[in-house]
Design a protein around this motif. Structure first.
Motif, mmCIF file in Angstrom:
data_model
loop_
_atom_site.group_PDB
_atom_site.id
_atom_site.type_symbol
_atom_site.label_atom_id
_atom_site.label_comp_id
_atom_site.label_asym_id
_atom_site.label_seq_id
_atom_site.Cartn_x
_atom_site.Cartn_y
_atom_site.Cartn_z
ATOM 1 N N THR A 412 0.817 -1.211 0.000
ATOM 2 C CA THR A 412 0.000 0.000 0.000
ATOM 3 C C THR A 412 0.855 1.267 0.000
ATOM 4 O O THR A 412 0.573 2.226 -0.736
ATOM 5 C CB THR A 412 -0.932 0.006 1.218
ATOM 6 O OG1 THR A 412 -1.670 -1.215 1.251
ATOM 7 C CG2 THR A 412 -1.880 1.173 1.167
ATOM 8 N N GLU A 416 0.975 4.323 -2.878
ATOM 9 C CA GLU A 416 0.778 5.737 -2.550
ATOM 10 C C GLU A 416 1.934 6.587 -3.039
ATOM 11 O O GLU A 416 1.737 7.692 -3.569
ATOM 12 C CB GLU A 416 0.604 5.890 -1.036
ATOM 13 C CG GLU A 416 -0.695 5.288 -0.505
ATOM 14 C CD GLU A 416 -0.803 5.399 1.000
ATOM 15 O OE1 GLU A 416 0.181 5.850 1.634
ATOM 16 O OE2 GLU A 416 -1.863 5.040 1.547
ATOM 17 N N ARG A 419 1.720 6.871 -6.911
ATOM 18 C CA ARG A 419 0.645 7.750 -7.346
ATOM 19 C C ARG A 419 0.887 9.201 -6.921
ATOM 20 O O ARG A 419 0.440 10.135 -7.594
ATOM 21 C CB ARG A 419 -0.682 7.241 -6.797
ATOM 22 C CG ARG A 419 -1.161 5.984 -7.531
ATOM 23 C CD ARG A 419 -2.265 5.267 -6.830
ATOM 24 N NE ARG A 419 -2.659 4.094 -7.594
ATOM 25 C CZ ARG A 419 -3.344 3.074 -7.086
ATOM 26 N NH1 ARG A 419 -3.691 3.084 -5.802
ATOM 27 N NH2 ARG A 419 -3.658 2.039 -7.848
ATOM 28 N N ALA A 420 1.587 9.384 -5.803
ATOM 29 C CA ALA A 420 1.926 10.749 -5.383
ATOM 30 C C ALA A 420 2.871 11.406 -6.378
ATOM 31 O O ALA A 420 2.882 12.629 -6.539
ATOM 32 C CB ALA A 420 2.553 10.723 -3.992
#
Length: 441
Positions: A412, A416, A419-420
């Motif tokens: 996870t 993140e 995608r950040a």
């Protein structure tokens, strides 16, 4: 008013009775029905494209993670019916086994399966690299060790000692005794008595002579059989005597001793039989060969008896010890397991494992197939159960035998971070050389 409502009810019953019928017409006769118009012949539909199959497989994976595990029957009658059905099926299998005289359990093919998911259980010879069937392991390894005598007799004799003798305690005792002989020679090179080993000595007979490969080892490191006279005895006896050439190089004996002590048995390693499949709705269907099942004909009969007792056990409270014994019996039922890992793009990675291997072995197997093998990821069993790489659990302890389908997902925190940065994880994460050999399931 009462009569009025009775007439209305009678009229409703009359209308609901259906169409009228002649008195001369038999009850079974019916008016001929008009034949429906013949439908127009349709053109055969073309199969789904690879993109459609990939999308369908990804949707199936999401549904499997969301849906809870199917619960078993809850009523006593349904449980009894299920057990009786399994007993009848196993009785049929048992009868076929008695007729054929085989010792393995034939696994019935699943509906929709046209071929075995894997042809069998295979092994790799560590000396030659050859792929061996289960029944070829010991014979081929023995042949490879014996052929090694022509190139390195010391190493071959050490492999023979550790591999051909199955009693590990006896092997350790014999190896330690040989090491003691060599230590005495190395520490006291001037003492002649340490250079000779009496073959009829009680310790030699009980600890060394009974092991395969020990005589070849002594001869390979420089001992020779010689008949020597024995004080207070009429005839000579046979001794191992170290040659003068070897005695001039005592460090070689020390090397041979360390090599003997560190050696391990030569065992064939389980071949993973790694395969990569395209997205398929058949991902959760496994058709396994008999090699995956560790039951003999006698054990099948015993399992039938145990199953027949299952109905009675359901109505009896069991102690913790009774439940643990049953769990241990289930864990020992399988020797191997076939595992598939489904990736986000729907592709499947398949491999063969020992049922008692740890979950970390599967993580390592998957990591070897990834392009970015340094990124952390997670493996999920059916129902969304997360398998931890650090947890020291075996596959049979996790219920992943004799086969299982797992799902791959990135960690996870990794998702993140990706995608950040305004990107998405690659849809194809397997190595190109694996994708070039992709197959259809």
């Amino acid at each position: 008013m009462k009569k009025f409502f009775q007439e209305i009810k009678a009229d409703i019953k009359f209308k609901s009775a259906g169409p009228g019928q002649k008195l001369t017409e038999s009850v079974g006769e019916k008016a001929p029905k008009e034949k429906p118009n013949q439908p127009a012949i349709r053109q055969p539909r073309q199969g789904p494209t690879d993109e459609a199959q990939m999308a369908a497989a990804a949707a199936l994976a999401r549904l499997e993670q969301k849906q809870p595990r199917a619960r078993g029957p809850t009523s006593q009658d349904s449980i009894r019916n299920q057990v009786r059905k399994e007993l009848r099926a196993e009785a049929t299998i048992s009868g076929n086994l008695d007729a054929l005289g085989t010792n393995t359990v034939p696994e019935p093919k699943e509906e929709g399966s046209t071929h075995l998911a894997v042809p069998g259980v295979y092994f790799t010879c560590p000396l030659t690299g050859a792929i061996l069937r289960k029944d070829q392991r010991d014979t081929r390894i023995r042949e490879a060790i014996l052929s090694h005598f022509s190139t390195d007799p010391v190493a071959a004799s050490i492999m023979k000692i550790h591999t051909f003798n199955k009693d590990r305690d006896r092997v350790k005792l014999g190896v330690d005794t040989i090491a003691k002989y060599l230590d005495n020679i190395h520490l006291h090179p001037e003492e002649e008595k340490y250079r000779k080993i009496k073959l009829q000595n009680k310790v030699f007979q009980e600890r060394i002579n009974c092991l395969e490969g020990t005589h070849e080892f002594f001869e390979a490191i420089g001992f020779q059989k010689v008949l020597l006279p024995v004080p207070d005895q009429e005839g000579p006896e046979e001794f191992y005597v170290l040659s003068e050439d070897v005695l001039a190089q005592p460090e070689s004996l020390e090397q041979h001793k360390e090599q003997l002590l560190r050696a391990e048995p030569v065992r064939a390693t389980l071949a993973r039989q790694r395969r990569v499949f395209r997205p398929s709705p058949l991902a959760s269907q496994f058709d396994l060969p008999a090699d995956f099942f560790n039951l003999t004909a006698e054990e099948i009969k015993r399992e039938q008896r145990l199953r027949s007792e299952a109905v009675e056990r359901l109505s009896v409270l069991r102690t913790k010890a009774m439940r643990e014994r049953e769990e241990q019996r289930e864990l020992r039922k399988y020797t191997y397991t076939l595992l598939r890992v489904r990736f986000p793009d729907g592709c499947l990675l398949q491999g063969t494992f020992y049922a008692r291997e740890r979950v970390a072995a599967l993580y390592g197997f998957v990591r070897e197939a990834l392009q970015s093998d340094w990124l952390p990821f997670e493996l999920l069993a059916s129902g969304g159960q997360k398998l931890s790489e650090d947890e020291n659990l075996a596959f049979n302890e996790c219920g992943l035998v004799p086969s299982a389908l797992l799902s791959f997902s990135w960690d996870t925190a990794v998702l993140e971070d990706i995608r950040a940065a305004g990107a998405e994880p690659d849809s194809s994460i397997l190595k190109p050389e694996l994708l070039s050999a992709i197959e259809r399931l």
